[in-house]
Design an enzyme around this catalytic site. Structure first.
Site, short mmCIF file in Angstrom:
data_model
loop_
_atom_site.label_atom_id
_atom_site.label_comp_id
_atom_site.label_asym_id
_atom_site.label_seq_id
_atom_site.Cartn_x
_atom_site.Cartn_y
_atom_site.Cartn_z
N ASP A 1 0.81 -1.22 0.00
CA ASP A 1 0.00 0.00 0.00
C ASP A 1 0.84 1.28 0.00
O ASP A 1 0.29 2.37 0.17
CB ASP A 1 -0.95 -0.01 1.21
N ASP A 2 2.13 1.14 -0.20
CA ASP A 2 3.02 2.31 -0.17
C ASP A 2 2.74 3.24 -1.35
O ASP A 2 2.71 2.82 -2.51
CB ASP A 2 4.48 1.83 -0.23
N VAL A 3 2.54 4.51 -1.04
CA VAL A 3 2.22 5.50 -2.07
C VAL A 3 3.36 5.64 -3.07
O VAL A 3 3.15 5.73 -4.29
CB VAL A 3 1.89 6.86 -1.43
#
Length: 308
Positions: free
Chosen positions: A262-264
């Site tokens: 889920d890392d931007v």
């Protein structure tokens, strides 16, 4: 020092063997991505840092590469360092640069992956630069939650310069990340001047107290025996979600299958690498990463490299 990774040494220098798949310059580029970094400095292709080795000691070293698959650690200042301290420095450097991971399988996998292949080729020799200390890695993960990287570095600098120890050596000041015991003794109001959210100050203090009282340790997490067990233990701590847990698992516990999906930044990098006009959905990223099994951490680190 009986470590086979040590090629030669004398009183002032230790020369380490490095793997063939290691490029010091690529790793320096990674370490120089922020001008606001406060825990190391880079000058003329050489890296300088105070390395904590326990009992309050923190030798200041210069790290350079002279080619031929070696790293040279030079001790600065006039102090003599005991054999255990020198061994601790070697362990730290090897962990920091992840020198004990064989990247040949990763490169073979990446060569057949259309998304990852170009980054793996362009930055070959880059290692997943680590954060060997558990409290530092957890703190960096907490500080970075839901803010941009530049502001995260600002908050880290404030924390380090306010609560970390400093070492004077050859006219320069080097900072150490605050020890968990120091932060554990504080109350959230005492961190107010750092200008991070109250919740983040509570999270930092809570994690520091768990480490200080022995409830949480790097050794204990590794002893759980699997990524899923370690992730479960971490997300059970207030302030640590799946993103922070996987960040710590990849950069501190060295689990190559850790995946902060889920890392931007990862989403932005995949958008760039895939030529998309939008960020990928989670389902799309799961499909794109299907071939990365066992190497998700390195795939993430190489794709992040596209962003700086």
């Amino acid at each position: 020092m009986g470590d086979g990774s040590v090629l030669k040494q004398d009183e002032r220098e230790i020369v380490l063997n490095t793997p063939e798949e290691f490029d010091f310059g690529q790793n320096l580029a990674c370490l120089s991505r922020s001008p606001n970094e406060c825990l190391h400095r880079i000058r003329d292709g050489r890296l300088y840092k105070a390395i904590p080795v326990g009992n309050g000691a923190a030798p200041v070293v210069e790290i350079r590469s002279d080619g031929n698959h070696t790293l040279t650690i030079r001790f600065l200042g006039g102090a003599e360092h005991s054999e255990p301290e020198r061994e601790a420095v070697v362990r730290y450097v090897r962990d920091w640069f992840d020198l004990d991971t064989d990247l040949a399988p990763f490169y073979r996998m990446a060569a057949s992956d259309p998304l990852l292949g170009p980054a793996a080729a362009a930055y070959r020799g880059l290692r997943c630069m680590g954060i060997p200390d558990l409290f530092e890695s957890l703190s960096w993960g907490i500080i970075g939650q839901q803010i941009n990287l530049a502001f995260a570095y600002t908050l880290k600098r404030r924390l380090v310069e306010t609560f970390g120890d400093r070492v004077e050596c050859e006219g320069e000041t080097y900072f150490l990340f605050p020890q968990a015991e120091r932060i554990a003794a504080l109350e959230p109001a005492e961190l107010k001047g750092l200008r991070m959210t109250v919740r983040k100050t509570e999270y930092l203090i809570g994690v520091a107290r768990l480490i200080a009282d022995g409830s949480l340790s790097k050794e204990g997490l590794l002893a759980l025996g699997s990524l899923r067990s370690a992730e479960k233990a971490l997300v059970g701590i207030r302030g640590i979600g799946p993103w922070t847990a996987n960040y710590v698992l990849m950069r501190c516990l060295r689990m190559t299958d850790a995946f902060p999906i889920d890392d931007v930044g990862l989403h932005l990098a995949v958008r760039q690498a895939a030529g998309m006009d939008r960020k990928p959905t989670r389902a799309e990223l799961q499909a794109l990463s299907a071939g990365w099994a066992g190497w998700q951490a390195y795939a993430t680190f190489y794709l992040w490299r596209l962003l700086y």
